[in-house]
Write a protein that holds these residues in place. Sequence first.
Motif, PDB file in Angstrom:
ATOM      1  N   SER A  10       0.815  -1.220   0.000  1.00 36.08           N
ATOM      2  CA  SER A  10       0.000   0.000   0.000  1.00 36.08           C
ATOM      3  C   SER A  10       0.847   1.269   0.000  1.00 36.08           C
ATOM      4  O   SER A  10       0.325   2.364  -0.212  1.00 36.08           O
ATOM      5  CB  SER A  10      -0.915   0.020   1.228  1.00 36.08           C
ATOM      6  OG  SER A  10      -0.146   0.158   2.418  1.00 36.08           O
ATOM      7  N   SER A  45       5.931   5.310   3.606  1.00 38.18           N
ATOM      8  CA  SER A  45       5.531   6.515   4.345  1.00 38.18           C
ATOM      9  C   SER A  45       6.189   6.557   5.720  1.00 38.18           C
ATOM     10  O   SER A  45       6.647   7.613   6.171  1.00 38.18           O
ATOM     11  CB  SER A  45       4.005   6.560   4.500  1.00 38.18           C
ATOM     12  OG  SER A  45       3.367   6.671   3.259  1.00 38.18           O
ATOM     13  N   ASN A  80      -1.127   7.458  -3.840  1.00 39.47           N
ATOM     14  CA  ASN A  80      -1.769   7.995  -2.641  1.00 39.47           C
ATOM     15  C   ASN A  80      -1.608   7.047  -1.447  1.00 39.47           C
ATOM     16  O   ASN A  80      -2.599   6.511  -0.935  1.00 39.47           O
ATOM     17  CB  ASN A  80      -3.251   8.237  -2.905  1.00 39.47           C
ATOM     18  CG  ASN A  80      -3.956   6.955  -3.369  1.00 39.47           C
ATOM     19  OD1 ASN A  80      -3.326   6.060  -3.935  1.00 39.47           O
ATOM     20  ND2 ASN A  80      -5.251   6.879  -3.124  1.00 39.47           N
ATOM     21  N   PRO A 101      -1.045   5.521   2.340  1.00 44.86           N
ATOM     22  CA  PRO A 101      -1.518   5.979   3.653  1.00 44.86           C
ATOM     23  C   PRO A 101      -0.415   6.736   4.372  1.00 44.86           C
ATOM     24  O   PRO A 101       0.779   6.528   4.111  1.00 44.86           O
ATOM     25  CB  PRO A 101      -1.872   4.674   4.377  1.00 44.86           C
ATOM     26  CG  PRO A 101      -1.094   3.614   3.676  1.00 44.86           C
ATOM     27  CD  PRO A 101      -0.985   4.050   2.259  1.00 44.86           C
ATOM     28  N   SER A 102      -0.801   7.610   5.269  1.00 47.06           N
ATOM     29  CA  SER A 102       0.189   8.370   6.032  1.00 47.06           C
ATOM     30  C   SER A 102       0.970   7.439   6.953  1.00 47.06           C
ATOM     31  O   SER A 102       0.553   6.299   7.229  1.00 47.06           O
ATOM     32  CB  SER A 102      -0.511   9.444   6.870  1.00 47.06           C
ATOM     33  OG  SER A 102      -1.300   8.829   7.889  1.00 47.06           O
ATOM     34  N   MET A 156      -1.144   6.419   9.980  1.00 47.42           N
ATOM     35  CA  MET A 156      -2.128   5.380   9.669  1.00 47.42           C
ATOM     36  C   MET A 156      -1.448   4.024   9.475  1.00 47.42           C
ATOM     37  O   MET A 156      -1.939   2.993   9.925  1.00 47.42           O
ATOM     38  CB  MET A 156      -2.906   5.762   8.403  1.00 47.42           C
ATOM     39  CG  MET A 156      -3.858   6.920   8.579  1.00 47.42           C
ATOM     40  SD  MET A 156      -5.203   6.520   9.740  1.00 47.42           S
ATOM     41  CE  MET A 156      -6.065   5.252   8.816  1.00 47.42           C
ATOM     42  N   VAL A 160      -6.355   0.136   6.300  1.00 47.36           N
ATOM     43  CA  VAL A 160      -5.333   1.137   5.985  1.00 47.36           C
ATOM     44  C   VAL A 160      -4.930   1.049   4.515  1.00 47.36           C
ATOM     45  O   VAL A 160      -4.775   2.066   3.828  1.00 47.36           O
ATOM     46  CB  VAL A 160      -4.106   0.949   6.908  1.00 47.36           C
ATOM     47  CG1 VAL A 160      -2.931   1.812   6.420  1.00 47.36           C
ATOM     48  CG2 VAL A 160      -4.451   1.317   8.347  1.00 47.36           C
ATOM     49  N   ALA A 193      -6.670   0.130   2.101  1.00 46.05           N
ATOM     50  CA  ALA A 193      -7.764   0.504   1.203  1.00 46.05           C
ATOM     51  C   ALA A 193      -7.593   1.908   0.632  1.00 46.05           C
ATOM     52  O   ALA A 193      -8.193   2.243  -0.395  1.00 46.05           O
ATOM     53  CB  ALA A 193      -9.097   0.395   1.939  1.00 46.05           C
ATOM     54  N   LYS A 194      -6.795   2.733   1.273  1.00 44.22           N
ATOM     55  CA  LYS A 194      -6.581   4.098   0.784  1.00 44.22           C
ATOM     56  C   LYS A 194      -5.893   4.102  -0.584  1.00 44.22           C
ATOM     57  O   LYS A 194      -6.154   4.973  -1.417  1.00 44.22           O
ATOM     58  CB  LYS A 194      -5.737   4.889   1.788  1.00 44.22           C
ATOM     59  CG  LYS A 194      -5.576   6.366   1.415  1.00 44.22           C
ATOM     60  CD  LYS A 194      -4.839   7.116   2.497  1.00 44.22           C
ATOM     61  CE  LYS A 194      -4.840   8.615   2.217  1.00 44.22           C
ATOM     62  NZ  LYS A 194      -4.181   8.961   0.960  1.00 44.22           N
ATOM     63  N   SER A 195      -5.032   3.120  -0.819  1.00 47.33           N
ATOM     64  CA  SER A 195      -4.279   3.118  -2.077  1.00 47.33           C
ATOM     65  C   SER A 195      -4.482   1.857  -2.913  1.00 47.33           C
ATOM     66  O   SER A 195      -4.091   1.821  -4.080  1.00 47.33           O
ATOM     67  CB  SER A 195      -2.780   3.286  -1.790  1.00 47.33           C
ATOM     68  OG  SER A 195      -2.323   2.269  -0.918  1.00 47.33           O
ATOM     69  N   ASN A 205      -7.258  -1.150  -4.306  1.00 48.11           N
ATOM     70  CA  ASN A 205      -8.646  -1.601  -4.378  1.00 48.11           C
ATOM     71  C   ASN A 205      -8.760  -3.030  -3.843  1.00 48.11           C
ATOM     72  O   ASN A 205      -7.768  -3.658  -3.496  1.00 48.11           O
ATOM     73  CB  ASN A 205      -9.186  -1.491  -5.813  1.00 48.11           C
ATOM     74  CG  ASN A 205      -8.363  -2.343  -6.800  1.00 48.11           C
ATOM     75  OD1 ASN A 205      -7.804  -3.373  -6.439  1.00 48.11           O
ATOM     76  ND2 ASN A 205      -8.305  -1.890  -8.040  1.00 48.11           N
ATOM     77  N   ARG A 222      -5.760  -5.768  -2.931  1.00 44.68           N
ATOM     78  CA  ARG A 222      -5.559  -6.228  -1.550  1.00 44.68           C
ATOM     79  C   ARG A 222      -5.637  -7.748  -1.463  1.00 44.68           C
ATOM     80  O   ARG A 222      -4.855  -8.392  -0.761  1.00 44.68           O
ATOM     81  CB  ARG A 222      -6.579  -5.582  -0.615  1.00 44.68           C
ATOM     82  CG  ARG A 222      -6.217  -4.166  -0.190  1.00 44.68           C
ATOM     83  CD  ARG A 222      -7.290  -3.566   0.687  1.00 44.68           C
ATOM     84  NE  ARG A 222      -8.445  -3.148  -0.116  1.00 44.68           N
ATOM     85  CZ  ARG A 222      -9.653  -2.947   0.356  1.00 44.68           C
ATOM     86  NH1 ARG A 222      -9.908  -3.152   1.639  1.00 44.68           N
ATOM     87  NH2 ARG A 222     -10.626  -2.554  -0.435  1.00 44.68           N
TER      88      ARG A 222
END
Length: 447
Positions: free
Chosen positions: A83, A88, A229, A231-232, A235, A284, A286-288, A290, A294
């Motif tokens: 992800s 990050s 994109n 996750p931070s 996250m 988490v 799922a932010k980047s 689909n 996953r």
Amino acid sequence: MSDDVQLLVYLALSLGVLLLIVLKFNINAAIALIFASLFMGIASGLGLMGTLGGITEGFGGMMGELGIPIGLGVILGKLISDSGGAYSIATSILNRSSEKLAFYSLGAASFVLAIPVFFDVAFIILVPLAVQIGKQLNKPLPYSVGSIIVGAAIAHTLVPPTPNPLASASIFGFDLGIMLVVGAIIGMVATLLTIKIYFIILDKGFWKAETDEDQAMENPYGSLDIPSNPPSALMALIPIILPSLMIVIGSFGNVFFEENPAIVSFLSHRIIALLVGTIAAYFVAAKSLNKQRRDNSSSEAMQVAGIVFLITGAGGAFGTIIQNTGIDEAIKNIFVSDAQTTISVLLVAFFMGVLFRTITGSGTVAGITTMTIMAGVVTGMDVHPVWVAMASLSGGLMLGHVNDSGFWITTKIAGLSMKGGLKTYTTSEAISGIVVLLITIIGAHIF
């Protein structure tokens, strides 16, 4: 020849069988461990069916304890990695560092990343960043590469949910939360100390770029496939921190309650804690990623986990066979004094771990086999088994070389020659093992 010495001779011969199969015939270490188990059991008098029973018992027992947690841990780490969450975390740690502490921050980032993911994944994620930092600071390659190796190797060896530290609590029969806290604290301290010692050696001219780097490799570092994109960092840390907190809460519960309430024991169990962490990793990621990506990530993780299961289970089988021969008593009689001093036991555990790691090339095999043997040695001794586990694992850190897949991964990806690999991977891990052992000896005498 006494029975004790005879058992140790059989152990040495079984290790010879293991070494021959792995190096001469290039057969997987898991299969070699089964052959070594058969030789050890039959030669030492366990009998044909007794040996098979011991292998089945050891493999099944290890998988019964660790199979689900290892599988969940691998999925969790794969989701964080794919992800972009791991990237990050790494960049967040490095961005908050001064130039003077950049390599120490790199080691710390590697340590954090290698808790949920395997050593090689953490290394691959960080190498491009590390090389860039090295160029900005005008420092030779081993400063950055060595920092990654040290942090990732120590975390992978000492901090659950990777197989060895996860197995330690089951093998010695103490609370997993203790291993998590002790492994994390000692691991981070050892990471920073080892990097400092390794840099002192490098500063004295240890590295020779013309012979230690592979000049023929134009772009050894590859490219990172990071989603646009990710996750931070905060996250991405949730799936790592959440199961750790759940396990530790269970440990603290033992302080306040004579017996933990059922709900506390349930929620702090390694399976439930890692299940919660894995579910959190799905959300988490799922932010980047689909749903299809996953699912693919989880499927790929389970393919990797299959190899880990086989080696971990085979290591458990070999350890059980060795234990069934009564070799723990032989070790006590020969190597440990009548007083059974703490330091003598820790040193025996350490050097046994070194022996297994050097021969098999696998830190997992070295750690699990050594801990299984030492579990019988420490019975009734005035030393907490977590320290014996740490000593066993510190030995398993030592002397990874050409029969270790990690050696070739780091050497080739970083663009090093074989000599350069020995000066980075082997040397830095050897220093790590000694540093962890020394901290362990101090800790065992204080606590």
